[in-house]
Design a protein around this motif. Structure first.
Motif: not given
Length: 168
Positions: A89-94, A124-131, A140-147, A149-156
């Motif tokens: 998990l720490a590696m995924s976040l890193g 975006d792929v990393s965000n999906a994997e991290l979530i 709750a942590s996964a839900l907190a990461l959704i905004p 991922a959404a902003w990064c999707g918008f950025a893409t």
């Protein structure tokens, strides 16, 4: 060394260190990424951008709470993870934070809309994997990461539009 039993909480000093470590990692990524951003360059100003691009001030207004939520979610998920899950998990976040920073370098420092698009697609792929990985340990942590991922999707989408409008 005493092992923790299932359901037993980590001592508050360990909890504090985990959240501080997560916040430090996110802060390093944010500072490194912001160092690479150069919206006042002639190159960036000369790019044709879509009408739906947010104003410059919006990026800081959005990224500040997103980075805070990433730090909180990362710390909380690491605390919730079993020992054997914590390292991956720490590696995924890193990896995610590294990709987050790398986009700024690819787009602004290399002045490449195409490289930026590849970088944000990888993020975006990393965000999906991290979530997904985070959801396995703490919903709750996964839900907190959704905004985030959404902003990064918008950025893409924004990066893709800029790349399309500026084929050279």
């Amino acid at each position: 060394m005493r092992l923790m039993r299932e359901g037993e909480r980590q001592p508050s000093s360990g909890r504090w260190k985990t959240y501080a470590g997560s916040a430090a990692a996110v802060t390093v990524a944010a500072v490194a990424g912001s160092w690479a951003v150069a919206p006042d360059t002639h190159w960036y100003r000369s790019l044709s951008k879509p009408s739906w691009q947010p104003p410059a001030w919006a990026f800081g207004a959005v990224w500040t709470p997103l980075y805070a939520s990433i730090a909180w979610a990362g710390g909380r998920a690491l605390l919730a993870a079993r020992a054997e899950e914590r390292k991956t998990l720490a590696m995924s976040l890193g990896v995610n934070l590294t990709l987050n920073t790398t986009w700024n370098v690819l787009f602004f420092r290399l002045r490449s809309t195409k490289a930026g698009l590849m970088g944000t697609a990888l993020l975006d792929v990393s965000n999906a994997e991290l979530i997904a990985r985070t959801a396995r340990v703490d919903r709750a942590s996964a839900l907190a990461l959704i905004p985030y991922a959404a902003w990064c999707g918008f950025a893409t989408c924004l990066n893709a539009s800029i790349a399309r409008k500026n084929r050279r």
